[in-house]
Write a protein that holds these residues in place. Structure first.
Motif, PDB file in Angstrom:
ATOM      1  N   GLY A 168       0.802  -1.220   0.000  1.00 20.08           N
ATOM      2  CA  GLY A 168       0.000   0.000   0.000  1.00 20.08           C
ATOM      3  C   GLY A 168       0.834   1.268   0.000  1.00 20.08           C
ATOM      4  O   GLY A 168       0.385   2.320   0.469  1.00 20.08           O
ATOM      5  N   ILE A 169       2.037   1.194  -0.556  1.00 21.58           N
ATOM      6  CA  ILE A 169       2.925   2.362  -0.630  1.00 21.58           C
ATOM      7  C   ILE A 169       2.582   3.157  -1.886  1.00 21.58           C
ATOM      8  O   ILE A 169       2.388   2.587  -2.961  1.00 21.58           O
ATOM      9  CB  ILE A 169       4.398   1.924  -0.623  1.00 21.58           C
ATOM     10  CG1 ILE A 169       4.734   1.289   0.725  1.00 21.58           C
ATOM     11  CG2 ILE A 169       5.336   3.099  -0.904  1.00 21.58           C
ATOM     12  CD1 ILE A 169       6.120   0.691   0.815  1.00 21.58           C
ATOM     13  N   LYS A 170       2.522   4.474  -1.764  1.00 17.78           N
ATOM     14  CA  LYS A 170       2.011   5.321  -2.843  1.00 17.78           C
ATOM     15  C   LYS A 170       3.092   5.871  -3.771  1.00 17.78           C
ATOM     16  O   LYS A 170       2.772   6.469  -4.799  1.00 17.78           O
ATOM     17  CB  LYS A 170       1.224   6.495  -2.250  1.00 17.78           C
ATOM     18  CG  LYS A 170      -0.025   6.053  -1.492  1.00 17.78           C
ATOM     19  CD  LYS A 170      -0.957   5.234  -2.373  1.00 17.78           C
ATOM     20  CE  LYS A 170      -2.211   4.818  -1.632  1.00 17.78           C
ATOM     21  NZ  LYS A 170      -3.081   3.935  -2.494  1.00 17.78           N
ATOM     22  N   GLU A 171       4.365   5.696  -3.422  1.00 15.35           N
ATOM     23  CA  GLU A 171       5.444   6.140  -4.311  1.00 15.35           C
ATOM     24  C   GLU A 171       6.588   5.142  -4.236  1.00 15.35           C
ATOM     25  O   GLU A 171       6.961   4.694  -3.148  1.00 15.35           O
ATOM     26  CB  GLU A 171       5.945   7.530  -3.914  1.00 15.35           C
ATOM     27  CG  GLU A 171       7.120   8.004  -4.791  1.00 15.35           C
ATOM     28  CD  GLU A 171       7.562   9.436  -4.461  1.00 15.35           C
ATOM     29  OE1 GLU A 171       6.670  10.259  -4.165  1.00 15.35           O
ATOM     30  OE2 GLU A 171       8.769   9.697  -4.512  1.00 15.35           O
ATOM     31  N   ALA A 173       6.500   1.787 -15.797  1.00 13.86           N
ATOM     32  CA  ALA A 173       6.109   3.093 -15.246  1.00 13.86           C
ATOM     33  C   ALA A 173       4.623   3.335 -15.457  1.00 13.86           C
ATOM     34  O   ALA A 173       3.917   3.831 -14.553  1.00 13.86           O
ATOM     35  CB  ALA A 173       6.927   4.211 -15.891  1.00 13.86           C
ATOM     36  N   GLU A 174       4.111   2.969 -16.644  1.00  9.11           N
ATOM     37  CA  GLU A 174       2.686   3.167 -16.907  1.00  9.11           C
ATOM     38  C   GLU A 174       1.828   2.252 -16.048  1.00  9.11           C
ATOM     39  O   GLU A 174       0.760   2.645 -15.568  1.00  9.11           O
ATOM     40  CB  GLU A 174       2.378   2.939 -18.389  1.00  9.11           C
ATOM     41  CG  GLU A 174       0.928   3.221 -18.730  1.00  9.11           C
ATOM     42  CD  GLU A 174       0.682   3.484 -20.201  1.00  9.11           C
ATOM     43  OE1 GLU A 174      -0.380   4.048 -20.518  1.00  9.11           O
ATOM     44  OE2 GLU A 174       1.559   3.132 -21.028  1.00  9.11           O
ATOM     45  N   GLU A 175       2.311   1.037 -15.801  1.00 11.71           N
ATOM     46  CA  GLU A 175       1.558   0.132 -14.932  1.00 11.71           C
ATOM     47  C   GLU A 175       1.472   0.699 -13.511  1.00 11.71           C
ATOM     48  O   GLU A 175       0.436   0.602 -12.850  1.00 11.71           O
ATOM     49  CB  GLU A 175       2.201  -1.251 -14.907  1.00 11.71           C
ATOM     50  CG  GLU A 175       1.397  -2.254 -14.093  1.00 11.71           C
ATOM     51  CD  GLU A 175       1.917  -3.678 -14.191  1.00 11.71           C
ATOM     52  OE1 GLU A 175       1.661  -4.457 -13.253  1.00 11.71           O
ATOM     53  OE2 GLU A 175       2.576  -4.003 -15.197  1.00 11.71           O
ATOM     54  N   ALA A 176       2.562   1.283 -13.055  1.00 12.81           N
ATOM     55  CA  ALA A 176       2.545   1.910 -11.723  1.00 12.81           C
ATOM     56  C   ALA A 176       1.538   3.050 -11.683  1.00 12.81           C
ATOM     57  O   ALA A 176       0.719   3.146 -10.749  1.00 12.81           O
ATOM     58  CB  ALA A 176       3.951   2.415 -11.373  1.00 12.81           C
ATOM     59  N   GLY A 233      -2.156   3.778  -9.491  1.00 13.74           N
ATOM     60  CA  GLY A 233      -2.193   4.847  -8.498  1.00 13.74           C
ATOM     61  C   GLY A 233      -0.904   5.019  -7.732  1.00 13.74           C
ATOM     62  O   GLY A 233      -0.904   5.611  -6.645  1.00 13.74           O
ATOM     63  N   ILE A 234       0.188   4.505  -8.269  1.00 11.12           N
ATOM     64  CA  ILE A 234       1.499   4.601  -7.615  1.00 11.12           C
ATOM     65  C   ILE A 234       2.372   5.584  -8.375  1.00 11.12           C
ATOM     66  O   ILE A 234       2.500   5.501  -9.604  1.00 11.12           O
ATOM     67  CB  ILE A 234       2.189   3.218  -7.559  1.00 11.12           C
ATOM     68  CG1 ILE A 234       1.358   2.262  -6.699  1.00 11.12           C
ATOM     69  CG2 ILE A 234       3.613   3.340  -7.012  1.00 11.12           C
ATOM     70  CD1 ILE A 234       1.812   0.819  -6.773  1.00 11.12           C
ATOM     71  N   TYR A 258      -1.702  10.610 -17.208  1.00  8.71           N
ATOM     72  CA  TYR A 258      -2.342  10.120 -15.984  1.00  8.71           C
ATOM     73  C   TYR A 258      -2.570  11.222 -14.947  1.00  8.71           C
ATOM     74  O   TYR A 258      -3.070  10.952 -13.856  1.00  8.71           O
ATOM     75  CB  TYR A 258      -1.513   8.985 -15.378  1.00  8.71           C
ATOM     76  CG  TYR A 258      -1.646   7.691 -16.151  1.00  8.71           C
ATOM     77  CD1 TYR A 258      -2.657   6.780 -15.849  1.00  8.71           C
ATOM     78  CD2 TYR A 258      -0.784   7.396 -17.207  1.00  8.71           C
ATOM     79  CE1 TYR A 258      -2.795   5.606 -16.567  1.00  8.71           C
ATOM     80  CE2 TYR A 258      -0.911   6.224 -17.934  1.00  8.71           C
ATOM     81  CZ  TYR A 258      -1.922   5.325 -17.613  1.00  8.71           C
ATOM     82  OH  TYR A 258      -2.063   4.158 -18.326  1.00  8.71           O
ATOM     83  N   LYS A 259      -2.158  12.456 -15.316  1.00 10.40           N
ATOM     84  CA  LYS A 259      -2.314  13.594 -14.411  1.00 10.40           C
ATOM     85  C   LYS A 259      -1.720  13.293 -13.028  1.00 10.40           C
ATOM     86  O   LYS A 259      -2.297  13.611 -11.976  1.00 10.40           O
ATOM     87  CB  LYS A 259      -3.785  13.998 -14.287  1.00 10.40           C
ATOM     88  CG  LYS A 259      -4.393  14.492 -15.591  1.00 10.40           C
ATOM     89  CD  LYS A 259      -5.851  14.882 -15.394  1.00 10.40           C
ATOM     90  CE  LYS A 259      -6.430  15.539 -16.647  1.00 10.40           C
ATOM     91  NZ  LYS A 259      -6.339  14.692 -17.842  1.00 10.40           N
ATOM     92  N   THR A 260      -0.561  12.634 -13.062  1.00  8.47           N
ATOM     93  CA  THR A 260       0.158  12.238 -11.845  1.00  8.47           C
ATOM     94  C   THR A 260       1.632  12.568 -12.003  1.00  8.47           C
ATOM     95  O   THR A 260       2.205  12.356 -13.076  1.00  8.47           O
ATOM     96  CB  THR A 260       0.004  10.716 -11.581  1.00  8.47           C
ATOM     97  OG1 THR A 260      -1.382  10.406 -11.457  1.00  8.47           O
ATOM     98  CG2 THR A 260       0.735  10.299 -10.313  1.00  8.47           C
TER      99      THR A 260
END
Length: 459
Positions: free
Chosen positions: A138-141, A172-175, A179-180, A212-214
């Motif tokens: 559940g780590i976000k980065e 990278a796109e899968e991450a 939401g990572i 992905y606006k991320t």
């Protein structure tokens, strides 16, 4: 602090240059000789960001050079980092491995602390099975290894450039889709083909960021410490050109740009500071510079650099650095060289009699800042055959923390008696400095009022 202009960028028109033969820059890195520094006299503009910070890799890159930390040690050090940052946000993040059960237990224990700073992030290879570990925790980065020199692409990964680029973009796109936030580690950038591979890779990563606006972070990794800070140096070794190029050609904003350096050529602190000066908001470091070979950038050094560049320490508690150093030495059996800046037992110890005389008159003459207030390390005088009366008096004042009008003066008759004892030591063949514990006993004979008075840690 000067404000960084992140709006100036040039849309990249570069495509990956896929070569059959790797470009190893043999004119610069002949291997049988010391690497060369080539100049082209192109000067990039300094662009110190409005906001700069430090990220930590003690638990990832640093730990690889020592015995594996226990879960308890990891949590204790994480607590220390939080106390050191003191909710200032200067130590913004720290990163962890997730590969073993012990790694994951340590990460979970740190996550349970729920500290804002440093934020917990992870580090993985650009592989799906590694990304699953991040998702499960559940780590976000997460940091994501993207080796970018032909030394690594051709020789280690056994790929060509297009294969490597496509592999990196896919993971990278899968991450991002999960939401990572990916933090892309451009390994060995100081030996990479900047326009033939780095710029196309990063430009595509920035496209994914927009899609992905991320935020997608870019970490420029000087894996062998080959980067140089001088202006007018040719790529791939120029730090100003690397940082400026990532911003100008790829539009990477300062806050998404990070430098990770090593100390193979004694330049790691200067190089990290240079990365800040030319537009990277973040520099990566470890406590005391621990890391493989010559180590990483010392975190404590960059906190001092931060204070110098920004003109503030915010509310960092730099006293904690001394506590962490003691913990490393006592609990982890780690030896810190006595002359290590800011943390070594002798970093602010003077042995020269003329310097001691200056310290006796005014500490500021030979001490660059109030090391007692800021680092809880009072300036100390070591006593030997050259110390003289001033050195002995200065030692007494520093060791017993005597201030102001209560200071012992060098013309005190009792100081003469102590000097006579010291002279006798060397007349009888002694060659080493007088140890603190020895001198303490002699001083207390002539100054009984100092018995049990507060004293500094023995050197």
């Amino acid at each position: 602090m000067a404000k960084s202009n992140n709006n100036i960028s040039k849309k990249s028109t570069y495509s990956v240059v896929d070569t059959i033969k790797p470009n190893l820059f043999k004119d610069t890195f002949p291997y049988s000789e010391i690497p060369k520094v080539s100049f082209n006299n192109v000067h990039q503009p300094m662009d110190l960001p409005e906001s700069i910070w430090v990220t930590d890799t003690t638990f990832r890159d640093g730990q690889q050079s020592l015995s594996s930390f226990t879960v308890e040690q990891t949590v204790t050090l994480y607590d220390y980092l939080n106390k050191l940052d003191n909710n200032s946000g200067v130590i913004k993040q720290t990163e962890f491995f997730l590969y073993t059960e012990k790694d994951r237990l340590a990460v979970q224990a740190c996550m349970d602390r729920e500290y804002k700073y440093p934020e917990i992030t992870s580090w993985i290879r650009a592989k799906k099975e590694d990304l699953k570990l991040v998702k499960d925790m559940g780590i976000k980065e997460t940091g994501m290894l993207m080796s970018c020199s032909d030394y690594h692409i051709f020789k280690k990964l056994k790929m060509n450039r297009k294969e490597a680029l496509n592999n990196y973009l896919q993971i990278a796109e899968e991450a991002l889709a999960s939401g990572i936030k990916p933090r892309c580690h451009l390994e060995d950038i100081t030996r990479a083909d900047f326009f033939g591979f780095v710029i196309p890779l990063v430009s595509n990563l920035m496209e994914l960021s927009r899609k992905y606006k991320t935020e997608v972070k870019i970490r420029a990794c000087d894996t062998l410490g080959l980067g140089v800070p001088y202006v007018g140096v040719e790529l791939p070794r120029s730090i100003p050109a690397i940082i400026h190029g990532l911003k100008y050609y790829c539009g990477v904003p300062s806050e998404s740009l990070e430098w990770h350096g090593h100390n193979d050529f004694y330049l790691v602190v200067t190089n990290s500071t240079t990365a800040w000066l030319y537009g990277a908001s973040s520099v990566n470091a470890t406590l005391f510079g621990i890391g493989e070979r010559t180590g990483n950038c010392p975190l404590e050094a960059m906190l001092i650099q931060y204070a110098q560049l920004s003109g503030t320490m915010k509310n960092m508690n730099l006293n904690i650095i001394t506590e962490i150093a003691e913990y490393f030495q006592q609990e982890m059996n780690y030896k810190i060289h006595p002359r290590t800046p800011f943390v070594g037992s002798e970093f602010n110890v003077t042995k020269a009699g003329i310097h001691a005389d200056g310290l006796l008159k005014d500490e500021e003459i030979y001490n660059a800042f109030d090391t007692e207030k800021i680092l809880n390390k009072p300036v100390v005088v070591a006593v030997n055959q050259y110390s003289g009366l001033a050195g002995i008096a200065a030692w007494i004042n520093s060791y017993f923390r005597i201030k102001g009008v209560d200071k012992i003066q060098k013309n005190d008759p009792r100081v003469f008696q102590i000097k006579k004892w010291i002279d006798d030591q060397y007349d009888n063949g002694r060659t080493s400095s007088i140890r603190n514990k020895e001198l303490k006993k002699i001083v207390e004979i002539y100054f009984p009022e100092l018995v049990n008075k507060g004293e500094v840690e023995a050197v």
